[in-house]
Design an enzyme around this catalytic site. Structure first.
Site, PDB file in Angstrom:
ATOM      1  N   ASP A   1       0.846  -1.201  -0.008  1.00  0.00           N
ATOM      2  CA  ASP A   1      -0.102  -0.195   0.037  1.00  0.00           C
ATOM      3  C   ASP A   1       0.804   1.098  -0.043  1.00  0.00           C
ATOM      4  O   ASP A   1       0.527   2.282  -0.276  1.00  0.00           O
ATOM      5  CB  ASP A   1      -1.042   0.017   1.270  1.00  0.00           C
ATOM      6  N   SER A   2       2.313   1.084   0.096  1.00  0.00           N
ATOM      7  CA  SER A   2       3.103   2.336  -0.239  1.00  0.00           C
ATOM      8  C   SER A   2       2.913   2.835  -1.542  1.00  0.00           C
ATOM      9  O   SER A   2       3.548   3.798  -2.008  1.00  0.00           O
ATOM     10  CB  SER A   2       4.691   1.708  -0.129  1.00  0.00           C
TER      11      SER A   2
ATOM     12  N   GLU B   1       9.269  -4.035  10.763  1.00  0.00           N
ATOM     13  CA  GLU B   1       9.739  -2.693  10.427  1.00  0.00           C
ATOM     14  C   GLU B   1      10.149  -1.896  11.091  1.00  0.00           C
ATOM     15  O   GLU B   1       9.442  -1.664  12.317  1.00  0.00           O
ATOM     16  CB  GLU B   1       8.472  -2.054   9.628  1.00  0.00           C
TER      17      GLU B   1
ATOM     18  N   LYS C   1      -1.385  -9.256   3.030  1.00  0.00           N
ATOM     19  CA  LYS C   1      -0.583  -8.829   3.995  1.00  0.00           C
ATOM     20  C   LYS C   1      -1.410  -7.895   4.905  1.00  0.00           C
ATOM     21  O   LYS C   1      -2.079  -6.998   4.141  1.00  0.00           O
ATOM     22  CB  LYS C   1       0.885  -8.128   3.760  1.00  0.00           C
TER      23      LYS C   1
ATOM     24  N   ASP D   1      -1.080  -6.185  -0.337  1.00  0.00           N
ATOM     25  CA  ASP D   1      -1.354  -5.333   1.032  1.00  0.00           C
ATOM     26  C   ASP D   1      -3.018  -5.039   1.135  1.00  0.00           C
ATOM     27  O   ASP D   1      -3.513  -4.721   0.166  1.00  0.00           O
ATOM     28  CB  ASP D   1      -0.773  -4.026   1.112  1.00  0.00           C
TER      29      ASP D   1
ATOM     30  N   GLU E   1      -1.611  -5.314   8.742  1.00  0.00           N
ATOM     31  CA  GLU E   1      -0.780  -4.867   9.788  1.00  0.00           C
ATOM     32  C   GLU E   1      -1.361  -5.269  11.161  1.00  0.00           C
ATOM     33  O   GLU E   1      -2.640  -5.236  11.141  1.00  0.00           O
ATOM     34  CB  GLU E   1      -0.809  -3.284   9.751  1.00  0.00           C
TER      35      GLU E   1
HETATM   36  O1  KIV Z   1       3.580  -1.045   1.477  1.00  0.00           O
HETATM   37  C1  KIV Z   1       4.865  -1.486   1.971  1.00  0.00           C
HETATM   38  O2  KIV Z   1       5.455  -1.310   1.009  1.00  0.00           O
HETATM   39  C2  KIV Z   1       5.358  -2.197   3.019  1.00  0.00           C
HETATM   40  C3  KIV Z   1       6.660  -2.356   3.126  1.00  0.00           C
HETATM   41  C4  KIV Z   1       7.158  -1.451   3.777  1.00  0.00           C
HETATM   42  C5  KIV Z   1       7.055  -3.742   3.804  1.00  0.00           C
HETATM   43  O3  KIV Z   1       4.215  -2.486   3.675  1.00  0.00           O
END
Ligand code: KIV
Length: 276
Positions: free
Chosen positions: A55-56, A193, A124, A94, A126
């Site tokens: 989600d980055s 992280e 993924k 994510d 959090e």
């Molecule tokens: O969204 C992302 O890029 C991440 C990484 C920082 C692990 O979750």
């Protein structure tokens, strides 16, 4: 070797059990973010074990300041493109902020949609103890989950920005409890992280599932970076990211050369034109 010829030995396609097998062998897992088909194909051919459609994408590609505005509708086209372009890597998507926190049912609805529409191998999310019921529900439904602990960017307002987590005895115990909770709930791997080296080492030693560090030192079972940080696409990159290239400067130079050649009419030339 051409950019699209893989130097990789090992499994033809990285499947979920290969992650645990790599940990058992002491073989490190290499993971990078990808948000489109072009970069996914390059990273896949380079031998990346895991590609993360993070989600980055919100801050890296869409110009947001954080990951918080990212939606499932933002993630799905990116995830589809990455999954389509990938032959070998294990593709993780994510779950964005607001798409799973309400509980297992919401997480299941989001993850099922993502699985049906993208071709991803895992999702993924959090959080540790607080997200364990969601991880259990997805695992029970046949959806592999990668957990994400330590600095969790979707909680950046609560954490006060990107800060190292797990400093002090209480924080270390909390992180260790989170790691146990996600493992017990069925997570297949866990991202750590911005966690101190010795804390990440302790969690890695205790965990049966692979730990994948980002700003968590060298003792994790694998490493992940945001690809634009690793490739030097921007002037700034975080302290924990090594710049393996300066692609931002190279791309700007290429664009400047193109502008100059269009302006002085040296491009297109005969070689790049068609006869009738
Ligand atoms: O969204 C992302 O890029 C991440 C990484 C920082 C692990 O979750």
């Amino acid at each position: 070797m051409s950019a699209h010829t893989s130097p990789v030995q090992g499994p033809k396609r990285v499947r979920v059990h290969h992650l645990a097998e790599a940990k058992a062998r002491g073989e490190k897992l290499a993971m990078l973010t990808a948000y489109d088909a072009v970069t996914a194909a390059i990273f896949d051919a380079a031998g990346m074990d895991v590609l993360l459609v993070g989600d980055s994408i919100g801050n890296v590609m869409h110009g947001h300041a954080t990951t918080i505005p990212v939606t499932v509708d933002d993630m799905i086209p990116a995830a589809r493109a990455v999954a389509r372009a990938t032959k070998r890597a294990f593709v993780v998507i994510d779950l964005p902020f607001g798409s799973y926190e309400a509980g297992p049912q919401q997480a299941l609805e989001t993850a099922v949609r993502i699985f049906k529409e993208t071709g991803a191998d895992a999702v993924k999310l959090e959080g540790g103890v607080r997200s364990a019921p969601q991880i259990r529900a997805l695992t029970d439904a046949g959806i592999p989950v990668v957990a994400h602990l330590g600095y969790t960017p979707q909680s950046e307002n609560l954490l006060g920005g990107p800060r190292v987590q797990g400093r002090g005895d209480a924080a270390v115990e909390g992180l260790a409890a989170d790691a146990r909770a996600v493992e017990d709930a069925g997570a297949v791997a866990v991202v750590l992280e911005m966690v101190p080296v010795d804390v990440a080492a302790r969690i890695t030693e205790a965990a049966r599932i692979p730990t994948i560090g980002i700003g968590a030192g060298p003792h994790c079972d694998g490493q992940v970076l945001v690809w634009t940080d690793m490739a030097g696409m921007t002037a700034w990159s975080p302290r924990f990211a090594r710049r393996y290239a300066e692609l931002g400067a190279a791309l700007q130079q290429a664009a400047q050369d193109y502008v100059a050649e269009v302006k002085d009419s040296s491009f297109p030339d005969e070689e790049h034109s068609f006869d009738k």
